[in-house]
Design a protein around this motif. Structure first.
Motif, short mmCIF file in Angstrom:
data_model
loop_
_atom_site.label_atom_id
_atom_site.label_comp_id
_atom_site.label_asym_id
_atom_site.label_seq_id
_atom_site.Cartn_x
_atom_site.Cartn_y
_atom_site.Cartn_z
N ALA A 254 0.85 -1.20 0.00
CA ALA A 254 -0.04 0.00 0.13
C ALA A 254 0.92 1.28 -0.04
O ALA A 254 1.82 1.25 0.47
N PRO A 255 0.49 2.27 -0.59
CA PRO A 255 1.34 3.45 -0.64
C PRO A 255 1.19 4.38 0.44
O PRO A 255 1.83 5.18 1.13
N SER A 256 0.26 3.84 1.49
CA SER A 256 0.19 4.24 2.82
C SER A 256 -0.74 3.56 3.46
O SER A 256 -1.82 2.75 3.05
N ALA A 295 2.09 11.25 6.39
CA ALA A 295 3.17 11.49 5.59
C ALA A 295 3.99 10.11 4.98
O ALA A 295 5.02 9.94 4.80
N LYS A 296 3.19 9.17 4.93
CA LYS A 296 3.56 7.80 4.22
C LYS A 296 4.51 6.95 5.20
O LYS A 296 5.24 6.11 4.82
N ALA A 302 6.59 2.71 -2.53
CA ALA A 302 6.86 4.05 -3.00
C ALA A 302 7.79 4.17 -4.47
O ALA A 302 8.44 3.35 -4.57
N ASP A 303 7.26 5.11 -5.13
CA ASP A 303 7.99 5.39 -6.42
C ASP A 303 8.35 4.15 -7.12
O ASP A 303 9.32 3.81 -7.72
N SER A 304 7.10 3.52 -7.31
CA SER A 304 7.10 2.18 -8.13
C SER A 304 8.23 1.29 -7.67
O SER A 304 8.44 0.33 -8.29
N SER A 317 11.80 -3.09 -7.48
CA SER A 317 11.30 -2.40 -8.49
C SER A 317 9.98 -3.30 -8.72
O SER A 317 10.04 -4.42 -8.95
N VAL A 318 8.80 -2.68 -8.89
CA VAL A 318 7.70 -3.46 -9.28
C VAL A 318 7.52 -3.67 -10.53
O VAL A 318 7.29 -5.04 -10.75
N GLU A 319 8.22 -3.23 -11.43
CA GLU A 319 8.18 -3.56 -12.65
C GLU A 319 9.09 -4.83 -12.99
O GLU A 319 8.60 -5.90 -13.59
#
Ligand SMILES: C[S@@+](CC[C@H](N)C(=O)[O-])C[C@H]1O[C@@H](n2cnc3c(N)ncnc32)[C@H](O)[C@@H]1O
Length: 940
Positions: A254-256, A295-296, A302-304, A317-319
């Motif tokens: 999750a991004p947060s 603030a996460k 974060a940032d992919s 890296s998600v990619e």
């Protein structure tokens, strides 16, 4: 005889009304029926139809007064639309003194009041020689006069249905068609449910309520949403998890991990001995801690990149996690990830609500996980049969779609039902079944239930991001924008939260106008209906991929739709959808508009709505409509998306251009050399008439409107000819050109813009304007628009085109999309655009003349030297001597001849800092003021 809209249009008031309608969000009349992208405001449609039917007299002021009265947008009408409580508290004079946008903030929308007062009708009838007592009667009488029958309004790209709906509601015969079945359903429902009359509406409401009750009973009986504490689920939160190489455990993503800002709830993760699954803890935290989460803190994406929750220095890296071959593609029978899949899914939080309405968040316990498992079993038992019956989607997603390819890439999803969790499929499928039984053979109820399911799908899918801001703790709709966004954490709505979404009608309005309307599904090329007015809003330059996004909904309704509307093809027929902006696009558009023009009487009118500002796009569209046998008679821009207070200066103005056209009945030849002077006259005439309206009262037009008027004026002149210099228009539309090669048409349009730019001299600069070079004029006009609050970079570029300036970068301090500003004199120094040469041909003294990196024409202009002199003045503590000396050195004897002109320009620049938002000019404006004084007193 021209109609009202061919002579004027109350742009400012209509923009304010359109904006108010937009801001009503779910309070808009048609939005409750379901999502469609780019629905046109109903007030704009109403105003357009009336403007196309009402004749213009030789008294434009009176015409305007009467036109506004009919729309209840005159001063008295606005006051009457005021809610009684506001009227009691407000003094009428004070109300009239407010701006229009301020006034209507406390008013009902025109569509929600009974219409003009009896007194207003007396005046309306006197001016128009009619005998109407209501809008439909007036429309009927105006139609009879122009066409000999009730006016027939058609829309061949009807989308969400605004145009046919409003046309029928105000008394026209309406015809709507679209290629897309979802659009067809929405339009059909707008007319046959909202305009279906009381009996239909009440039956629809009853059937929807019964279906909902039946489904709720089933959920309760299954026990899949209730816990042992007597609570019922109020929200389910899921996340994706992944086990990257080198990690001993699956990392939930999750991004947060903030669950609720207002409730101060967060999710934390803990290791579990002997397990590679982390355990969630749902905790209420202090304000300070909550802010850290906001603030996460603890974010695992974060940032992919995936971030280890226990060691933030470890990231993946998600990619790369998706692997070089990409994710496994799910098959039809997959409803959850398979054990070996890269991305797994888990439930990590449930919000419960008790009988007293008290809510609490908790991590799922064993009972909850058992209920999740039961949901999966119940779904699997029904899956095949429900897909066969079309109660849940079975349709494949197109892999190569502009929007849909990411579903394959980012999640491996290949079928529309993959976008839904088992819980979502089970509850929606079961409701679909209940609705089908109850609505059997009742078209209106069938349509309402299908639309209700579509709305539920929008709010309840794996694309429903969880929102935690302020008090807004809920799942978002998938289509909060025009894309299919995959999220790492998302929510599912329990049944409790879905009832309101399913019900399409809030209450019965009793309105009945369905009998005046017809809807069909058709490619616009194939239409055979004749209409007096065609009002269309074609898809343009791939702004929205309707055929792909619409399939999200169609997947839920295709089989049911085929039963309810057997004559419709339940397929988006993507291959026929108008899209792009290349040759195919132009060919289909010419064909479509030729077809519409053929199916319109000679006295008929068309309105084409679109949004682009780019002259190339204008030229293209102009040529398309020209080749289709139409001629332009007017164009207006309505701002539909801006803050009311900032309608004329807001940053994010999204204008809808309304181009009015007639059939070209004569095909006289045109010659370019004759066309230019005619365009010039037309542009000037158009601008003068707009300026007169502006000076007459509230400001109606901004720069964009004037530029648009210039394009429209060029179109007006050009499109009345059958060919240009012997060249066939259709041939020109499809002529192959090199990338930057302009068509003659484009050249004329750009020339018109140049004329408009030159006609609009900034106030106070009239005396010296003619002597300035184009780049100097550009700089000053750009400052002029900046001082009036314009910050959209596109407008600065547009202006540059008008003045033929190709490189504006060195002149702009900021070229942010919505933060464009020009350099100040002091700013230029830092930017390196030093003045070059001198007006007398001498080279500048070395101490001042740093060579400019690029020899921009502005660098050699007298205005640039003048700006330099201002900077010299500011740099010498406002002593004007160095500045004056610089000018004398630079211009030599020529200085004396130019002095008056310099004084005029300096005075103008000295006043700039007074404008709102021009604080950056404070120092330089003051220096300009001081320099003016010195120049005035200068003697040879
Ligand atoms: C900009 S939308 C219209 C929105 C509409 N005016 C409203 O207020 O909701 C354009 C519509 O054109 C439709 N469309 C695209 N290609 C078409 C074609 N060949 N024939 C008919 N309709 C088409 C799309 O499905 C889409 O609904």
């Amino acid at each position: 005889m021209p109609t009202f809209i061919e002579t004027q249009f109350p742009i400012a008031r209509l923009s304010a009304e359109s904006y108010k309608e937009r801001k009503a969000n779910n309070g808009q009349t048609l939005t409750r029926l379901g999502k469609w992208w780019g629905r046109k405001p109903l007030i704009l449609v109403r105003a357009s139809i009336l403007g196309m039917l009402m004749p213009a007299s030789n008294n434009p002021k009176k015409d305007r007064e009467i036109y506004l009265k009919i729309l209840t947008m005159d001063d008295a009408g606005t006051w009457e639309r005021c809610k009684p409580a506001v009227q009691r508290k407000t003094n009428r004079d004070a109300f009239d003194d407010l701006t229009y946008a301020e006034r209507i903030a406390t008013c009902e929308r025109p569509e929600n009041v009974a219409g003009p007062s009896e007194n207003a009708w007396v005046e309306i009838n006197a001016h128009l020689s009619t005998t109407a007592t209501c809008l439909p009667e007036l429309i009927e009488q105006l139609g009879q006069r122009s066409f000999g029958h009730t006016p027939r309004v058609g829309d061949s790209f009807c989308g969400g249905g605004s145009i046919p709906f409003e046309a029928a509601r105000i008394g026209c015969e309406a015809f709507g068609s679209d290629l897309n079945p979802v659009a067809g359903l929405l339009t059909w429902a707008s007319l046959n449910l909202l305009g279906g009359g009381k009996a239909v509406q009440e039956e629809v409401m009853r059937i929807q309520a019964e279906a909902l009750q039946a489904a709720d009973d089933q959920v309760t009986q299954w026990g899949i949403e209730h816990n042992d504490r007597g609570e019922r689920a109020d929200a389910y939160l899921y996340c994706v998890e992944v086990k990257p190489e080198g990690s001993d455990y699956y990392i939930p993503l999750a991004p947060s991990w903030l669950v609720g800002e207002k409730s101060k709830v967060v999710a934390r993760w803990h290791r579990v001995a002997g397990s590679d699954r982390l355990a969630p803890e749902i905790a209420v935290v202090s304000d300070a801690e909550m802010k850290l989460y906001k603030a996460k803190k603890g974010a695992t994406v974060a940032d992919s990149r995936v971030v280890d929750p226990f060691d933030a220095s470890r990231t993946w890296s998600v990619e790369a996690l998706r692997g070089s071959a990409g994710l496994r593609h799910w098959t039809n029978d997959d409803v959850v990830p398979r054990p070996g899949d890269v991305f797994q899914e888990r439930l990590y939080c449930i919000r419960w609500i008790d009988a007293q309405g008290k809510r609490r968040y908790a991590a799922p316990d064993a009972g909850d996980l058992a209920r999740e498992a039961k949901v999966l079993v119940l779904l699997r038992e029904r899956f095949v049969e429900w897909q066969r019956a079309g109660l849940i989607p079975s349709k494949a997603i197109p892999e190569s779609g502009a929007e849909t390819d990411r579903l394959f890439r980012e999640r491996g999803w290949t079928h529309w039902h993959h976008l839904f969790t088992p819980r979502q499929l089970l509850t929606l499928g079961m409701l679909a079944g209940a609705a089908e039984t109850l609505a059997m053979r009742k078209n209106a109820a069938q349509a309402a239930c299908l639309l209700g399911l579509g709305r539920m799908a929008d709010w309840n899918s794996r694309l429903s991001a969880w929102m935690f801001h302020k008090g807004n703790e809920k799942g978002n709709q998938a289509f909060y924008n025009q894309a299919l966004n995959c999220h790492f954490n998302y929510s599912a709505r329990p049944f409790l939260k879905l009832g309101d979404t399913f019900a399409i009608l809030g209450e019965s309005s009793g309105d009945s106008f369905a009998e005046r309307a017809r809807v069909c599904l058709s490619d616009a090329r194939d239409l055979r209906e004749t209409c007096d007015l065609w009002i269309t809003d074609p898809p343009y330059a791939d702004a929205v991929n309707y055929h792909e996004l619409g399939d999200f909904f169609l997947a839920w309704s295709e089989k049911q739709l085929a039963k309810a509307f057997p004559e419709w093809i339940p397929d988006a027929r993507a291959e026929l959808a108008v899209r792009g902006d290349g040759e195919d696009f132009r060919r289909s558009m010419v064909e479509i508009y030729k077809n519409l023009t053929r199916h319109m009487p000679d006295a008929g009118l068309q309105m084409v709505m679109f949004t682009h500002q780019d002259p190339a796009v204008w030229a293209d569209l102009g040529m398309i409509l020209w080749a289709a046998g139409l001629k332009a008679t007017a164009a207006w821009t309505i701002s539909t998306e801006t803050e009311a207070a900032g309608i004329k200066r807001g940053n994010y103005v999204q204008g809808t251009v309304c181009l009015v056209l007639r059939k070209r009945t004569a095909n006289a030849p045109g010659f370019l050399d004759e066309v230019y002077p005619l365009v010039e006259d037309e542009v000037k005439r158009q601008i003068a008439s707009m300026q007169a309206l502006d000076e007459d009262g509230e400001p109606n037009f901004n720069d964009a409107d004037y530029q648009l008027a210039a394009y429209a004026a060029a179109l007006k002149v050009l499109t009345q000819y059958g060919n240009l210099d012997g060249r066939d228009v259709e041939h020109e539309v499809f002529a192959v050109r090199a990338k930057n090669q302009k068509s003659d048409f484009q050249a004329v349009i750009e020339r018109a813009l140049g004329i408009a730019c030159d006609t609009l001299v900034p106030r106070g600069l009239d005396a010296s304007w003619r002597e300035l070079s184009l780049v100097e004029r550009y700089y000053l006009r750009a400052l002029d628009i900046e001082s009036r609050g314009e910050r959209r970079q596109g407008m600065y570029e547009e202006l540059a085109r008008g003045f033929g300036v190709t490189d504006i970068k060195p002149l702009l301090k900021s070229d942010k999309a919505n933060g464009a500003r020009m350099h100040t004199p002091s700013g230029f120094a830092a930017a390196g655009l030093a003045p070059i040469g001198s007006a007398t041909g001498d080279v500048l003294p070395a101490r001042r003349g740093r060579a400019s990196a690029a020899a921009h024409p502005f660098a050699a202009s007298p205005l640039r030297h003048l700006l330099f002199a201002i900077r010299e003045t500011a740099g010498a503590d406002n002593s004007p001597e160095p500045g004056r000396q610089y000018l004398r050195d630079t211009f030599g004897q020529g200085y004396w001849g130019q002095r008056e002109r310099f004084i005029g320009l300096l005075e103008w620049l000295a006043a700039l800092a007074n404008a709102e938002g021009m604080n950056e000019w404070t120092t330089d404006s003051e220096a300009a003021r001081i320099l003016v004084g010195r120049l005035r007193n200068d003697h040879a």
